[in-house]
Design a protein around this motif. Structure first.
Motif, short mmCIF file in Angstrom:
data_model
loop_
_atom_site.label_atom_id
_atom_site.label_comp_id
_atom_site.label_asym_id
_atom_site.label_seq_id
_atom_site.Cartn_x
_atom_site.Cartn_y
_atom_site.Cartn_z
N GLU A 11 0.83 -1.21 0.00
CA GLU A 11 0.00 0.00 0.00
C GLU A 11 0.86 1.26 0.00
O GLU A 11 0.54 2.24 -0.66
CB GLU A 11 -0.94 0.01 1.21
CG GLU A 11 -1.86 1.20 1.22
CD GLU A 11 -2.90 1.17 2.33
OE1 GLU A 11 -3.57 2.20 2.50
OE2 GLU A 11 -3.05 0.15 3.02
N LEU A 12 1.96 1.22 0.74
CA LEU A 12 2.85 2.38 0.80
C LEU A 12 3.72 2.51 -0.45
O LEU A 12 4.28 3.58 -0.72
CB LEU A 12 3.76 2.29 2.03
CG LEU A 12 3.09 2.37 3.40
CD1 LEU A 12 4.11 2.12 4.50
CD2 LEU A 12 2.40 3.72 3.59
N GLY A 13 3.86 1.41 -1.18
CA GLY A 13 4.75 1.42 -2.32
C GLY A 13 6.20 1.28 -1.91
O GLY A 13 7.11 1.70 -2.62
N TRP A 14 6.41 0.69 -0.72
CA TRP A 14 7.76 0.51 -0.19
C TRP A 14 8.29 -0.87 -0.56
O TRP A 14 7.53 -1.80 -0.77
CB TRP A 14 7.78 0.64 1.32
CG TRP A 14 7.55 2.03 1.86
CD1 TRP A 14 7.07 3.10 1.17
CD2 TRP A 14 7.78 2.47 3.18
NE1 TRP A 14 6.98 4.19 2.00
CE2 TRP A 14 7.41 3.82 3.25
CE3 TRP A 14 8.24 1.86 4.33
CZ2 TRP A 14 7.51 4.58 4.41
CZ3 TRP A 14 8.34 2.60 5.49
CH2 TRP A 14 7.99 3.95 5.53
N SER A 15 9.60 -0.98 -0.58
CA SER A 15 10.27 -2.25 -0.86
C SER A 15 11.26 -2.54 0.27
O SER A 15 11.44 -1.72 1.18
CB SER A 15 11.03 -2.16 -2.18
OG SER A 15 12.08 -1.20 -2.05
N THR A 16 11.92 -3.67 0.17
CA THR A 16 12.97 -3.98 1.15
C THR A 16 14.10 -2.95 1.03
O THR A 16 14.76 -2.64 2.02
CB THR A 16 13.52 -5.40 0.95
OG1 THR A 16 13.94 -5.55 -0.40
CG2 THR A 16 12.48 -6.45 1.28
N GLU A 17 14.28 -2.40 -0.17
CA GLU A 17 15.29 -1.34 -0.35
C GLU A 17 14.90 -0.07 0.41
O GLU A 17 15.76 0.61 0.97
CB GLU A 17 15.48 -1.04 -1.83
CG GLU A 17 16.16 -2.15 -2.59
CD GLU A 17 16.18 -1.90 -4.10
OE1 GLU A 17 15.88 -0.77 -4.54
OE2 GLU A 17 16.49 -2.85 -4.83
N SER A 18 13.61 0.25 0.43
CA SER A 18 13.14 1.42 1.18
C SER A 18 13.45 1.25 2.66
O SER A 18 13.93 2.19 3.32
CB SER A 18 11.62 1.59 1.02
OG SER A 18 11.23 1.62 -0.31
N ILE A 19 13.18 0.06 3.18
CA ILE A 19 13.44 -0.24 4.60
C ILE A 19 14.94 -0.14 4.89
O ILE A 19 15.36 0.48 5.87
CB ILE A 19 12.91 -1.65 4.98
CG1 ILE A 19 11.41 -1.75 4.72
CG2 ILE A 19 13.28 -2.01 6.40
CD1 ILE A 19 10.56 -0.82 5.53
N ALA A 20 15.76 -0.75 4.02
CA ALA A 20 17.21 -0.71 4.21
C ALA A 20 17.73 0.72 4.17
O ALA A 20 18.60 1.10 4.97
CB ALA A 20 17.91 -1.57 3.15
#
Length: 185
Positions: free
Chosen positions: A102-111
């Motif tokens: 929903e946020l359009g986030w990925s594991t890269e965003s978290i990292a």
């Protein structure tokens, strides 16, 4: 003999109490519970660009109409209010997958968030509250202290509005928060 035993027991108790208190203090210092206003200012003066970049990135990746808090830690924790509801999940859990979509986030965003928090020497970041103001909150230590980072310099009336209750307008677009009163408003 009984007196000597009581005295020895008292000494042992006192030693353990001192060790316990020192441990609590050191753990609190390590976790940031004993950070003060001077620490808050010193960190900002050293890490101002990293804090500004973190605030910009958080605002860039947060969809309009959502309020998201990301806290660092071993796995990271996301707390969010989105058009579809309230969420709270560890970033790498199966529970977080629908929220990340929903946020359009990925594991890269978290990292990236984890890395940026580490570089800024901060523990969490909260996107601007769409119902309150346009400032991103970057938490310095786990005691409510941190920085409100506005997208533009504050006017004189805004500077007055954000000064008080132990909070301080610092300069330009930065307000130091000495507790979490603003989040409850």
């Amino acid at each position: 003999m009984e007196r000597r035993t009581l005295k020895t027991a008292g000494i042992i108790f006192a030693v353990f109490l001192v060790i316990y208190l020192i441990s609590v203090y050191l753990m609190g210092s390590y976790m940031g519970f004993f950070a003060d206003k001077a620490d808050l200012k010193n960190n900002f003066d050293k890490k101002d660009r990293a804090i500004a970049a973190l605030a910009d990135y958080m605002q860039k990746i947060t969809p309009e109409g959502s309020l998201v808090r990301f806290a660092s830690g071993n796995k990271g924790k996301i707390t969010a209010i989105t058009p579809s509801g309230r969420w709270e999940a560890k970033a790498d859990s199966a529970e977080a997958e629908p929220l990340l979509r929903e946020l359009g986030w990925s594991t890269e965003s978290i990292a990236t968030l984890k890395d940026m928090l580490k570089i800024a020497d901060c523990v969490s970041v909260t996107s601007a509250n769409p119902d309150r103001d346009s400032a991103v909150f970057v938490e310095y230590r786990r005691n409510g202290m941190g920085y409100l980072v506005f997208p533009a310099d504050l006017t004189e009336s805004q500077q007055k509005e954000y000064t008080g209750y132990g909070n301080t307008f610092y300069k330009n677009n930065i307000v130091f928060i000495h507790d979490d009163w603003w989040m409850e408003s």
